[in-house]
Design a protein around this motif. Sequence first.
Motif, short mmCIF file in Angstrom:
data_model
loop_
_atom_site.label_atom_id
_atom_site.label_comp_id
_atom_site.label_asym_id
_atom_site.label_seq_id
_atom_site.Cartn_x
_atom_site.Cartn_y
_atom_site.Cartn_z
N VAL B 26 -3.19 4.02 3.07
CA VAL B 26 -1.99 3.02 3.26
C VAL B 26 -2.28 2.05 4.46
O VAL B 26 -1.73 1.05 4.16
CB VAL B 26 -0.62 3.85 3.45
CG1 VAL B 26 0.56 3.18 3.74
CG2 VAL B 26 -0.40 4.61 2.02
N GLY B 27 -2.66 2.54 5.56
CA GLY B 27 -3.06 1.56 6.43
C GLY B 27 -3.92 0.28 6.17
O GLY B 27 -3.62 -0.69 6.33
N SER B 28 -4.80 0.71 5.35
CA SER B 28 -5.98 -0.37 4.94
C SER B 28 -5.27 -1.19 4.19
O SER B 28 -5.60 -2.40 3.83
CB SER B 28 -7.20 0.05 4.53
OG SER B 28 -7.82 1.04 5.85
N TYR B 29 -4.51 -0.72 3.26
CA TYR B 29 -3.90 -1.46 2.10
C TYR B 29 -2.98 -2.31 2.86
O TYR B 29 -2.93 -3.72 2.17
CB TYR B 29 -3.08 -0.49 1.16
CG TYR B 29 -2.25 -1.22 0.06
CD1 TYR B 29 -2.82 -2.04 -0.87
CD2 TYR B 29 -0.72 -1.04 0.14
CE1 TYR B 29 -2.07 -2.69 -1.75
CE2 TYR B 29 -0.16 -1.50 -0.69
CZ TYR B 29 -0.63 -2.33 -1.68
OH TYR B 29 0.04 -3.38 -2.62
N GLY B 30 -2.04 -1.73 3.70
CA GLY B 30 -1.26 -2.89 4.53
C GLY B 30 -2.24 -4.04 5.38
O GLY B 30 -1.56 -5.06 5.13
N LEU B 31 -3.24 -3.77 5.76
CA LEU B 31 -4.11 -4.87 6.48
C LEU B 31 -4.58 -5.72 5.03
O LEU B 31 -4.56 -7.04 5.54
CB LEU B 31 -5.41 -4.17 6.76
CG LEU B 31 -6.48 -5.06 7.17
CD1 LEU B 31 -6.09 -5.60 8.65
CD2 LEU B 31 -7.78 -4.38 7.61
N ALA B 32 -4.73 -5.27 3.98
CA ALA B 32 -5.13 -6.42 2.89
C ALA B 32 -3.75 -6.80 2.28
O ALA B 32 -4.04 -7.89 1.85
CB ALA B 32 -5.66 -5.57 1.71
N LYS B 33 -2.59 -6.41 2.28
CA LYS B 33 -1.52 -6.73 1.53
C LYS B 33 -0.66 -7.81 2.37
O LYS B 33 -0.21 -8.74 1.80
CB LYS B 33 -0.74 -5.66 0.90
CG LYS B 33 0.44 -6.13 0.35
CD LYS B 33 1.81 -5.19 0.53
CE LYS B 33 2.88 -5.71 0.21
NZ LYS B 33 4.01 -4.90 0.76
N LEU B 34 -0.41 -7.60 3.57
CA LEU B 34 0.73 -8.12 4.54
C LEU B 34 0.37 -9.53 4.46
O LEU B 34 -0.80 -9.84 4.76
CB LEU B 34 0.98 -7.31 5.57
CG LEU B 34 1.70 -5.99 5.35
CD1 LEU B 34 1.55 -5.18 6.82
CD2 LEU B 34 3.20 -6.24 5.07
N PRO B 35 1.33 -10.31 4.78
CA PRO B 35 1.29 -11.78 4.40
C PRO B 35 0.46 -12.33 5.92
O PRO B 35 -0.08 -13.51 5.60
CB PRO B 35 2.84 -12.34 4.59
CG PRO B 35 3.38 -11.35 5.30
CD PRO B 35 2.99 -10.18 4.84
N ASP B 36 0.89 -11.95 7.19
CA ASP B 36 -0.08 -12.89 8.26
C ASP B 36 -0.44 -11.86 9.46
O ASP B 36 -0.05 -10.82 9.22
CB ASP B 36 0.92 -13.95 8.77
CG ASP B 36 2.16 -13.29 9.48
OD1 ASP B 36 2.19 -12.54 10.19
OD2 ASP B 36 3.17 -13.77 9.16
N LEU B 37 -1.31 -12.38 10.25
CA LEU B 37 -1.96 -11.68 11.18
C LEU B 37 -0.97 -10.60 11.92
O LEU B 37 -1.28 -9.48 12.04
CB LEU B 37 -2.87 -12.19 12.15
CG LEU B 37 -3.42 -11.17 12.73
CD1 LEU B 37 -4.93 -10.85 12.56
CD2 LEU B 37 -3.28 -11.10 14.36
#
Lengths: 162, 144, 89
Positions: B26-37
């Motif tokens: 889930v953490g890595s999915y968040g890194l890939a999905k969320l819109p900005d840094l």
Amino acid sequence: MKRVLPHPLLTLTLTVVWVMLLNDLSLGGLLLGLILGILIPLGTRSFWPQRPRLRRPLKIVEYVLVVLWDIVVANVVVARIVLFKPNRKLESHFVTIPLDTRSPEAITVLAGTITMTPGTVSADLSADGRALLVHCLHESDPERARDGIKQRYEARLMEIFE
Amino acid sequence: MDITPELLLELLVAALIVIGGLFGVVGSYGLAKLPDLMTRLHGPTKATTLGVGGALLASMVYFWARDGFTFHELLVTLFLFLTAPITATMVAKAYLHRAYLDDENGQQALPPTGRRYGWASFDAAPESEGSNPDSVEAPRRADS
Amino acid sequence: MIGYALAFGFACFGLALGLNLWRLAKGPTIADRILALDTMVINGIAILMLLGIHFGTATYFEASLLFAMVGFISTVAFTKFVLRGDIIE
């Protein structure tokens, strides 16, 4: 005493870390750890001119338990936001948190705690060290987030460090 | 099937591994999905901590049950808990520096500090006595 | 049962590494790439711990501790370079 042990807490930490690295509670390991724990602070004392002041060390246990619990909650909260909230519904913004505490150690621990707890990441400190820049992942009411952080963490840290 | 202590321990290890794996992904999915840094920072700093924490606890329980008491896995957990906020803050500062320093209006996008001085990534620390965080209190010497 | 859980864990962290790799390739800013590398190190530590359980040896603990330290130092070095143009001033 002060000349041999400039940082008693650092000595204790180094000894404990050495015993944990050995993964063995033997007298020899404990002694070697203690020797390292005395020699290393002596060799590096010029890098640490000030000794952190702990007013109420026992309060640390309570603080660590509160933060550990908040980390578990934070994981679930952030996982739910990541999985189920579409990007366009995110309300993320920067919040300024004015600091009451003056102790550098307390500010460091507070910034670390904010990063590890629900929906907030600390990003920067003001140039005079009296305000923190915090980013909220999803917060409709920034004032509430700011007051929550000040009451839950900063008040406890001020009790410990000042 | 009898419920033995061994079975319960196995269940505990398996559950910890599964929970750790789920939070890690889930953490890595968040890194890939969320819109900005700045939002992406939230995923890895939190979810991944529990992900690795689950794997480390599983390893600790497993070797504890097999070879007796072991505690050095705690050292890795402790190290990660101490370093994760520092890397997060450093990455945020690097991002702010790149994104806002060259931009004329960029710094207005950040909220004001509420002080006379700006954020430390952009403003030099004040030179005068008494407002520097290191000299707020009288210097405390180690040998005083 | 631990075998199945381990297979699941490896799959999860492998997928996580894949997602990090995608972010590393895509960017768009340099800070995103640093963050992706840092997350890859953390997922790598988790995989090392699971390997330790899989092979039943404690040797992987030292590897994961060293990996954690190298990962932290390199992330800080990257960000310092971006911030100041120099690592040790």
